[in-house]
Design a protein around this motif. Structure first.
Motif, mmCIF file in Angstrom:
data_model
loop_
_atom_site.group_PDB
_atom_site.id
_atom_site.type_symbol
_atom_site.label_atom_id
_atom_site.label_comp_id
_atom_site.label_asym_id
_atom_site.label_seq_id
_atom_site.Cartn_x
_atom_site.Cartn_y
_atom_site.Cartn_z
ATOM 1 N N GLY A 149 0.790 -1.222 0.000
ATOM 2 C CA GLY A 149 0.000 0.000 0.000
ATOM 3 C C GLY A 149 0.820 1.268 0.000
ATOM 4 O O GLY A 149 0.278 2.367 0.001
ATOM 5 N N TYR A 150 2.160 1.135 -0.026
ATOM 6 C CA TYR A 150 3.037 2.297 -0.043
ATOM 7 C C TYR A 150 3.796 2.363 -1.369
ATOM 8 O O TYR A 150 4.029 1.344 -2.027
ATOM 9 N N LYS A 151 4.202 3.570 -1.737
ATOM 10 C CA LYS A 151 5.027 3.759 -2.926
ATOM 11 C C LYS A 151 6.490 3.950 -2.533
ATOM 12 O O LYS A 151 7.295 4.454 -3.297
ATOM 13 N N THR A 152 6.778 3.544 -1.324
ATOM 14 C CA THR A 152 8.113 3.703 -0.777
ATOM 15 C C THR A 152 8.568 2.401 -0.124
ATOM 16 O O THR A 152 7.808 1.444 -0.010
ATOM 17 N N TYR A 153 9.830 2.393 0.328
ATOM 18 C CA TYR A 153 10.360 1.215 1.012
ATOM 19 C C TYR A 153 11.196 1.643 2.211
ATOM 20 O O TYR A 153 11.647 2.784 2.304
ATOM 21 N N PHE A 154 11.380 0.730 3.144
ATOM 22 C CA PHE A 154 12.277 0.948 4.273
ATOM 23 C C PHE A 154 13.636 0.329 3.929
ATOM 24 O O PHE A 154 13.695 -0.848 3.565
ATOM 25 N N PRO A 155 14.714 1.082 4.066
ATOM 26 C CA PRO A 155 16.031 0.495 3.809
ATOM 27 C C PRO A 155 16.366 -0.646 4.767
ATOM 28 O O PRO A 155 17.062 -1.590 4.401
ATOM 29 N N TYR A 156 15.845 -0.559 6.018
ATOM 30 C CA TYR A 156 16.228 -1.543 7.021
ATOM 31 C C TYR A 156 15.065 -1.964 7.917
ATOM 32 O O TYR A 156 14.120 -1.202 8.130
ATOM 33 N N CYS A 157 15.195 -3.186 8.445
ATOM 34 C CA CYS A 157 14.390 -3.589 9.588
ATOM 35 C C CYS A 157 15.307 -4.396 10.496
ATOM 36 O O CYS A 157 16.333 -4.933 10.059
ATOM 37 N N GLY A 158 14.946 -4.455 11.765
ATOM 38 C CA GLY A 158 15.803 -5.172 12.697
ATOM 39 C C GLY A 158 15.059 -5.543 13.963
ATOM 40 O O GLY A 158 13.868 -5.258 14.104
ATOM 41 N N VAL A 159 15.789 -6.177 14.868
ATOM 42 C CA VAL A 159 15.216 -6.585 16.148
ATOM 43 C C VAL A 159 16.072 -6.018 17.264
ATOM 44 O O VAL A 159 17.262 -5.748 17.090
ATOM 45 N N LEU A 160 15.439 -5.845 18.411
ATOM 46 C CA LEU A 160 16.109 -5.248 19.559
ATOM 47 C C LEU A 160 17.163 -6.202 20.123
ATOM 48 O O LEU A 160 16.901 -7.382 20.332
ATOM 49 N N TYR A 161 18.348 -5.668 20.323
ATOM 50 C CA TYR A 161 19.438 -6.446 20.915
ATOM 51 C C TYR A 161 19.402 -6.304 22.440
ATOM 52 O O TYR A 161 19.193 -5.200 22.941
ATOM 53 N N PRO A 162 19.556 -7.370 23.210
ATOM 54 C CA PRO A 162 19.883 -8.754 22.804
ATOM 55 C C PRO A 162 18.669 -9.669 22.736
ATOM 56 O O PRO A 162 18.801 -10.879 22.697
ATOM 57 N N PHE A 163 17.451 -9.099 22.701
ATOM 58 C CA PHE A 163 16.240 -9.907 22.846
ATOM 59 C C PHE A 163 15.849 -10.658 21.580
ATOM 60 O O PHE A 163 15.253 -11.732 21.650
ATOM 61 N N GLY A 164 16.140 -10.083 20.416
ATOM 62 C CA GLY A 164 15.756 -10.740 19.183
ATOM 63 C C GLY A 164 14.266 -10.598 18.899
ATOM 64 O O GLY A 164 13.582 -9.746 19.464
ATOM 65 N N GLU A 165 13.746 -11.473 18.048
ATOM 66 C CA GLU A 165 12.334 -11.408 17.647
ATOM 67 C C GLU A 165 11.506 -12.242 18.612
ATOM 68 O O GLU A 165 11.221 -13.426 18.367
ATOM 69 N N MET A 166 11.079 -11.612 19.702
ATOM 70 C CA MET A 166 10.337 -12.330 20.737
ATOM 71 C C MET A 166 8.873 -12.514 20.359
ATOM 72 O O MET A 166 8.172 -13.332 20.936
#
Length: 235
Positions: A149-166
């Protein structure tokens, strides 16, 4: 950067510039098309030049003098017209085209951090840990994410250190200017460089997308979505 990789980035810039030139009327194409191409042939890989010019635009500066490769570059703004002059050559573009030109060159040439890189984000965007009072660290787990639904993109995504993708929605999406500090660089090789070229061509040239940081409209849309989720108790 290896010479082959540098040339590939330069080729992408020239391909995008050709795309932009074709959006101009015929008279304008003839008037400044070759000069724009020549400018990019000379300076495409000098990212700071484009960053300084974009900063001057955002700050509404009327003039700026830059220097690259022993060449003086002059910027002049008059109302919504922007002129770049160098080596007794010049070209003038309107607001929309000028910004499109600068931001496209910036996006293509700037560094893309590899997976596994640990960064510290601007605390104005991502608040420091309340328990420890220090800026939170984020591990980059994805790049070039184009939300539906967007005409744009995010250069990055990530997870909080040191917890990871909880949990499934734990990923943090962010843009290059929000990176305050790079704490640790991830692994990078020729395969990483090849992927970067492929993704930049697909998103920036073929799909004509741009980083969300350069779209006021999509930034506002995203902010409204975040506020709605917060009000609904989802975050």
């Amino acid at each position: 950067m290896q010479n082959k990789f540098k040339q590939q980035l330069k080729d992408l810039v020239l391909e995008k510039v050709n795309q932009i030139i074709k959006t101009l009327d015929k008279e304008k194409q003839i008037e400044c098309g070759l000069v724009i191409k020549d400018f990019c042939e000379r300076f495409a890989l000098d990212e700071p030049i484009f960053q300084h010019l974009y900063a001057a635009y955002k700050e509404q500066m009327t003039s700026l003098e830059l220097y690259s490769q022993e060449i003086d570059i002059y910027y002049h703004r008059e109302h919504n017209l922007h002129t770049l002059t160098y080596l007794e050559k010049s070209f003038t573009l309107n607001d929309e085209t000028y910004v499109y030109f600068l931001t496209s060159c910036i996006e293509i040439v700037r560094e893309v951090l590899p997976l596994g890189t640990v960064v510290e984000l601007d605390e104005n965007y991502f608040k420091p840990s309340q328990e420890h009072g220090v800026p939170a660290k984020v591990v980059i787990t994805g790049r070039f994410i184009a939300p539906k639904g967007y005409k744009t993109y995010f250069p990055y995504c990530g997870v909080l250190y040191p917890f990871g993708e909880m949990r499934k929605d734990a990923q943090i999406h962010f843009t290059t200017p929000l990176i305050k500090n790079v704490i640790h660089h991830g692994y990078k090789d020729e395969a990483e460089e090849a992927l970067e070229i492929i993704m930049k061509k697909e998103l920036i040239i073929d799909k004509n997308l741009k980083s969300i940081e350069f779209s006021v409209q999509d930034m506002r849309k995203l902010q409204k979505e975040i506020e709605l989720k917060q009000n609904a108790g989802e975050r």
